[in-house]
Design an enzyme around this catalytic site. Structure first.
Site, PDB file in Angstrom:
ATOM      1  N   GLY A   1      19.650  13.572  11.812  1.00  0.00           N
ATOM      2  CA  GLY A   1      18.418  12.965  11.334  1.00  0.00           C
ATOM      3  C   GLY A   1      18.566  11.461  11.177  1.00  0.00           C
ATOM      4  N   VAL A   2      17.601  10.839  10.528  1.00  0.00           N
ATOM      5  CA  VAL A   2      17.567   9.388  10.373  1.00  0.00           C
ATOM      6  C   VAL A   2      17.875   9.042   8.924  1.00  0.00           C
ATOM      7  CG1 VAL A   2      16.171   7.346  10.864  1.00  0.00           C
ATOM      8  CG2 VAL A   2      15.673   9.483  12.023  1.00  0.00           C
ATOM      9  N   GLY A   3      18.416   7.863   8.706  1.00  0.00           N
ATOM     10  CA  GLY A   3      18.583   7.390   7.339  1.00  0.00           C
ATOM     11  C   GLY A   3      20.039   7.130   6.989  1.00  0.00           C
ATOM     12  N   ASN A   4      20.248   6.738   5.746  1.00  0.00           N
ATOM     13  CA  ASN A   4      21.578   6.314   5.323  1.00  0.00           C
ATOM     14  C   ASN A   4      22.579   7.471   5.294  1.00  0.00           C
ATOM     15  OD1 ASN A   4      21.152   3.534   4.963  1.00  0.00           O
ATOM     16  ND2 ASN A   4      20.034   3.947   3.072  1.00  0.00           N
ATOM     17  N   VAL A   5      22.131   8.650   4.854  1.00  0.00           N
ATOM     18  CA  VAL A   5      23.057   9.786   4.829  1.00  0.00           C
ATOM     19  C   VAL A   5      23.453  10.151   6.260  1.00  0.00           C
ATOM     20  CG1 VAL A   5      23.267  12.225   4.280  1.00  0.00           C
ATOM     21  CG2 VAL A   5      22.262  10.661   2.610  1.00  0.00           C
TER      22      VAL A   5
ATOM     23  N   GLU B   1      16.762  13.643  18.428  1.00  0.00           N
ATOM     24  CA  GLU B   1      15.464  13.003  18.636  1.00  0.00           C
ATOM     25  C   GLU B   1      15.533  11.489  18.468  1.00  0.00           C
ATOM     26  OE1 GLU B   1      12.821  14.810  15.804  1.00  0.00           O
ATOM     27  OE2 GLU B   1      14.001  14.178  14.085  1.00  0.00           O
TER      28      GLU B   1
ATOM     29  N   GLY C   1      11.289  16.313  13.013  1.00  0.00           N
ATOM     30  CA  GLY C   1      11.921  17.287  13.899  1.00  0.00           C
ATOM     31  C   GLY C   1      12.901  18.199  13.181  1.00  0.00           C
TER      32      GLY C   1
ATOM     33  N   LYS D   1      18.602   8.411  -8.942  1.00  0.00           N
ATOM     34  CA  LYS D   1      18.284   7.587 -10.117  1.00  0.00           C
ATOM     35  C   LYS D   1      19.303   7.778 -11.239  1.00  0.00           C
ATOM     36  CE  LYS D   1      13.378   7.114  -9.165  1.00  0.00           C
ATOM     37  NZ  LYS D   1      12.015   7.075  -9.659  1.00  0.00           N
TER      38      LYS D   1
ATOM     39  N   ASN E   1       7.295  11.561   3.910  1.00  0.00           N
ATOM     40  CA  ASN E   1       7.122  11.205   5.322  1.00  0.00           C
ATOM     41  C   ASN E   1       6.545  12.360   6.135  1.00  0.00           C
ATOM     42  OD1 ASN E   1       8.374   8.760   4.696  1.00  0.00           O
ATOM     43  ND2 ASN E   1      10.388   9.521   5.273  1.00  0.00           N
TER      44      ASN E   1
END
Lengths: 497, 497
Positions: B258-262, B284, B378, B398, B374
Site C-alpha cells: 500500500g501507500v504511506g509511511n508504514v 497498484e 485497492g 496520539k 480516504n
C-alpha cells in the site's frame, strides 16, 4: 491391485488422537457416512477411559449427521473448517469445545497446499467406483477431494452401493498449480470441462475400502410461504428490469444461488419468469428446484460443486443420469467458487443475509453478533466477484420481534463495498452508486418492514455527522434491546441522547 | 488530423452542469492539472450567479489538488468514486456536499462498461504525446483511461510538456471483453505484457488539446521513525520465517504494498532483508522507496498502475527512462488490481489498517466509525485474493489516546475471513487457522500496546458466550470513551456490567 476391505470400526481404529482428516463432499452430498460414526464411537470410549481423543476435520463445506453430527456429540473435533450446519457441532463451536474457523470455500484447498494448516494424516472419501489403479469416481459432491487425496498420507475409500457407476463422467476434476507456476483456469462458459472424470489416487496410499449404503439423507425444503414467494418475485422482477435496461446482456448471465428456502423461492420465481431466456448456473450447490427447472427447460446447464438433493430427488436423478449427463458438471470447490472464473463469466450472485444494515453491510454468520450459525460458505467468493451481487432476506423474523434490517450489523461478513442490491418481501434497494446516507434512505424506504421504518429513520437522525453518520453508542441498540427485552421494537433511542 | 488547441478555460466552458467526467491517472500521478482548475473557477462563477453547477467525477484512485482539491473547494462535485485523499474533498464528503461511494478499484471500469453509473460525457486525459490518428501515450498513471476513453462522448487531452515522449513503451494498455465474452487475462508473471503501449482514441471524439507543464506535485514521505521502522522489521522477519518454514516458495512471490509511511518502512526493510531473494512487485502504486530498491537490485521488476513519486524522484526517473524501461510496466487499474491475476500470481498483500479488532476485522476507511478518511482503494482487491494478506499499523496513535487494536472495529472494510496476519511495532499475530477467541488472545498478546492489553483482556471476559463473545453494549466502548473523554484508556467496562 486389490485393496483391503475394512469395517468402519477397523478403519477408525487406525485414526489417532490429534490427527488431521480431510473429508470428501460438499454439504451432506458426497460426505462420508460410516467411518466417522465409528470414529465418534471410538472417541466416546477413549474419553470414558480418561484419554484425550480429538481430531481436526477439514471438509468441502458442511457435512452430515454421520460426520459433523456424530463427532460433535462425541466432542471429538479439535479444529474444524471451512463451513458447517449441524446443530450439535454448532453447540460445540459456540461453547468453545471446537475451534472452528470460518473460511471462504474457494480458499481452503490452496491454503492446504500452501502448508498453512499442517499435514493431512487421512482423507476419507466417498466413492461410487474404485479402479484397480487407484482411480476413483466420486459421489454427488466433490469439495476439496483432489487436494485432500494429493496431500493425505493415507486414504480410506467409502464405497457407497447407492451410487451408480453411471456417475462416471459427471465430475470434472482439476487442480491448479500453485504460485508462481499457476496458469489460467480455462473455463469460459459454465459447461466447459477442463479436467478428468476421476480422481487419480496413488494406490499405495489407499489404506482400505469400507462399504456403505445410504443416500445423502437431505430433507426436502419446507413449502414456500407468502414472504419467500414475494422475495423470489422481487428478485425476478429486478432481474427482468436489469435486462430491459440493458445493464444485463440480453443473452443473460450465469446464476449462482445460495441454499435454503429463500434461495429456493428465487429459483421457483426464475422458472416462471419467461421474459428471461433459459439460463445456466455457475454455482456451488444444485438443489431440488434446479432439477425441476432442468426438466422444464428453464435451466439449461448447471456447474456445481455438489448435487444437494433430497433423498427422493437424489434417487430420481441417479436413476435417470442419461437425461442429466449433458446438463450437469460437478467440480472441486476451488473451481466452482473460483474468483477468477466467477468474475470472467459475470455470475449473478444471489445469497441470503441473516441481517443487513442500513449502510449496506451484511451479516451472514452470527446471530446477535456472537453465536455462529453456519459460516460464510461460498457467499463471499460469489459476492465479491460477481457481475451483480444480490442479498435477500425477510424484513422481519419471529413475527417482528427481530428486524433483519438494522442500524449496524452485529457482525459483518460482506462489506458495503461488495453489495449491489438488497431485497426483502417489502421491495428492492438497488444501492449501486449511492453514498452511505442515500443507501440508508433507500434500504429503509424499500426493504425495512413498516413496523421498523420510523425507528430506523430516527436512528439516522441520531448521528452527529461524518459520511456514515452512526451514533456509536446507539448503533447496536436494536440488538441490545432484543437481548434485554426479546423485542427489537422496544428500542428506545432517547436513552442514548 | 489536426486537433484544436484550447485553453483550459475554453475547455471548461464546454462542460455543463450535471455532466459525468472521467479523469486519467491513479493517485496524483497522471491526473489532469489544468482543465479541472478552470472548471472549478467556472463553478464558482456559476454559483455566484445563483446557478447550480456540479459534475460527477470518476477517476482511477485519488487525484491531486488541481482536480479534487480545486473542485471540492468550489463545491462542484456531485458524485465521486472510487477513492480520494484530498483534505478539501474529505470535508465535502463528510458534510454530505458530495455523494462519494467507496469502491474496490478493480471494479470501477467494468461497472462503467456494465452501464451501472450512466453515460460518460467527458474524459480528461493527461498525455505525454498525441499521434495524428488519435493514439496517445499516457503519463505516469493509467487508472481507468482505456474504459473512459472508450465510453466518453468527448475527450480533452492535457498534453503535459514535463512528460518525455520516452514514456512510450512503459504502459501496457489492455481492456478485457465483458461477460459473457470475457477471456483470461494472460498475465503469468509480473513482467508479462499483454496489450498496447498506447491508448487508441477515436479521433472524432477529441474535442481539444490543452497544454500543461507540471510534475505530479507529490511530496516526499516524512522520515521513518522508530515505530514505523520496527513495523517494517517485523514484517520482514515474518516473511523470512515463512520462507524458512516453506510456507512461501523459496523463489519468493510478488509483493503488493500500500501507500504511506508504514508501507514505506516495510519496503525499506525489504531492501535490507538480504535473506530474501530479489523480488518482483505486482502492485497498484510504485513509490519512491521502490525506485531505490530497483537501483540497489533488490526489486527486479514492478508492475503497477502508477509511478506515485515525489517531484524530485519523478524527475530522476523521467531523466533516466532507459534504466527503468525493462523494470516497470504501468497497467490499467482493472489489470493491476485484477483478482484473477492477483490470485494466480500468489501476491503477498501488505496494507495499512486504521484499526484492527481483536477478532481480526480491519477498518481501513472510517475515523471513529463515521468520518471517511480516504477510501478502501485497492486494499480489498489484494487482501481478498492474495497468497497471504498482511495488515500493519502502529499499536497506538496520539501518544496512546487511541488504541488501533480495539474490541470491535467501528467500521469494517476487510472481514476476519480475509485477514491472515496483523503486525504492529509490538509484534506479529499470525491468525491463520485460529478461531475467534484464539485470534483475540494472539492479537492482544502480540500486537496491542502494553497500556491497552489489560483493557482488551477484560473486554474479552465481559462477553457472555457464543463463538465470538462480544458484549454488544460494550463492544464500541473504546470509541465512545474517546468521543466522550478524548482518551480510550478511560474506557470503564464496569458501566456495562
Amino acid at each position: 491391485m486389490a485393496f483391503p476391505i475394512l469395517s468402519a470400526q477397523e478403519a477408525a481404529e487406525l485414526i489417532k488422537n490429534g490427527d488431521n482428516i480431510g473429508l470428501s463432499g460438499f454439504t451432506a452430498s458426497g460426505s462420508p457416512k460410516v467411518i466417522t460414526e465409528a470414529l465418534a464411537a471410538k472417541a466416546v470410549k477413549e474419553h470414558e477411559a480418561g484419554r484425550p481423543f480429538k481430531v481436526s476435520v477439514f471438509t468441502g463445506a458442511s457435512t452430515n449427521n454421520h460426520a459433523d453430527g456424530a463427532l460433535a456429540r462425541a466432542n471429538a473435533i479439535a479444529r474444524r473448517t471451512p463451513y458447517q450446519n449441524t446443530p450439535d457441532l454448532r453447540l460445540r463451536i459456540n461453547s468453545h469445545d471446537c475451534h472452528y474457523f470460518d473460511l471462504h470455500l474457494s480458499e481452503l484447498a490452496q491454503k492446504f497446499r500452501y502448508n498453512t494448516y499442517g499435514e493431512l494424516d487421512w482423507a476419507i472419501l466417498e466413492v461410487a467406483k474404485v479402479f484397480e489403479n487407484g482411480e476413483v469416481v466420486l459421489g454427488t459432491g466433490v469439495g476439496n477431494v483432489p487436494t485432500y487425496a494429493a496431500k493425505a498420507k493415507k486414504i480410506f475409500l467409502e464405497l457407497n452401493t447407492k451410487l451408480p457407476e453411471g456417475l462416471y463422467g459427471l465430475h470434472d476434476i482439476y487442480m491448479p498449480l500453485d504460485p508462481p507456476h499457476r496458469r489460467e483456469i480455462p473455463i469460459y462458459t459454465p459447461s466447459d470441462r477442463i479436467g478428468h472424470p476421476t480422481v487419480k489416487i496413488d494406490p499405495s496410499k489407499i489404506a482400505g475400502i469400507i462399504h456403505s449404503d445410504a443416500y445423502d439423507g437431505i430433507k426436502g425444503f419446507t413449502a414456500l410461504d407468502d414472504t419467500t414467494l414475494q422475495i423470489g418475485a422481487n428478485v425476478c422482477n429486478f432481474l427482468i428490469g436489469e435486462v430491459r435496461a440493458q445493464r444485463i446482456p440480453q443473452e443473460f448471465l450465469p446464476i449462482q444461488s445460495g441454499v435454503g428456502n429463500v434461495a429456493n423461492a428465487v429459483l421457483f420465481g426464475l422458472g416462471d419468469a419467461k421474459e428471461l431466456p433459459p439460463f445456466a448456473m455457475y454455482t456451488e450447490v444444485i438443489q431440488d428446484a434446479v432439477i425441476d427447472l432442468m426438466r422444464m427447460g428453464r435451466c439449461k446447464f448447471g456447474s456445481t460443486c455438489s448435487l444437494t438433493l433430497s433423498d427422493a430427488k437424489e434417487a430420481e436423478v441417479l436413476d435417470d443420469l442419461d437425461f442429466f449427463r449433458d446438463k450437469i458438471v460437478i467440480r472441486p470447490a476451488e473451481i466452482s467458487n473460483s474468483p477468477e472464473v466467477i468474475r470472467r463469466l459475470g455470475v449473478i450472485a444471489m445469497n441470503t443475509a441473516l441481517e443487513a444494515d442500513i449502510f449496506g453491510n451484511i451479516n451472514s454468520t452470527h446471530v446477535v453478533g456472537t453465536r455462529m450459525m453456519n459460516g460464510i460458505g461460498g457467499s463471499g467468493d460469489f459476492t465479491r466477484n460477481g457481475y451483480l451481487s444480490i442479498f435477500s432476506c425477510p424484513s422481519i423474523t419471529k413475527g417482528g420481534l427481530i428486524s433483519n434490517i438494522v442500524p449496524m450489523c452485529s457482525h459483518i461478513d460482506h462489506t458495503e463495498h461488495s453489495v449491489d442490491v438488497i431485497i426483502t418481501e417489502q421491495g428492492v434497494a438497488d444501492i449501486r452508486g449511492l453514498d452511505p446516507v442515500q443507501r440508508a434512505e433507500r434500504i429503509i424506504d424499500n426493504c425495512a418492514h413498516p413496523m421498523y421504518k420510523e425507528l430506523l429513520r430516527d436512528y439516522l437522525k441520531l448521528g452527529k455527522g461524518g459520511q456514515t453518520p452512526h451514533h456509536l453508542a446507539a448503533s447496536l441498540g436494536f440488538h441490545t434491546a432484543f437481548q434485554n427485552t426479546g423485542d427489537m421494537r422496544l428500542t428506545d433511542w432517547s436513552q442514548y441522547a
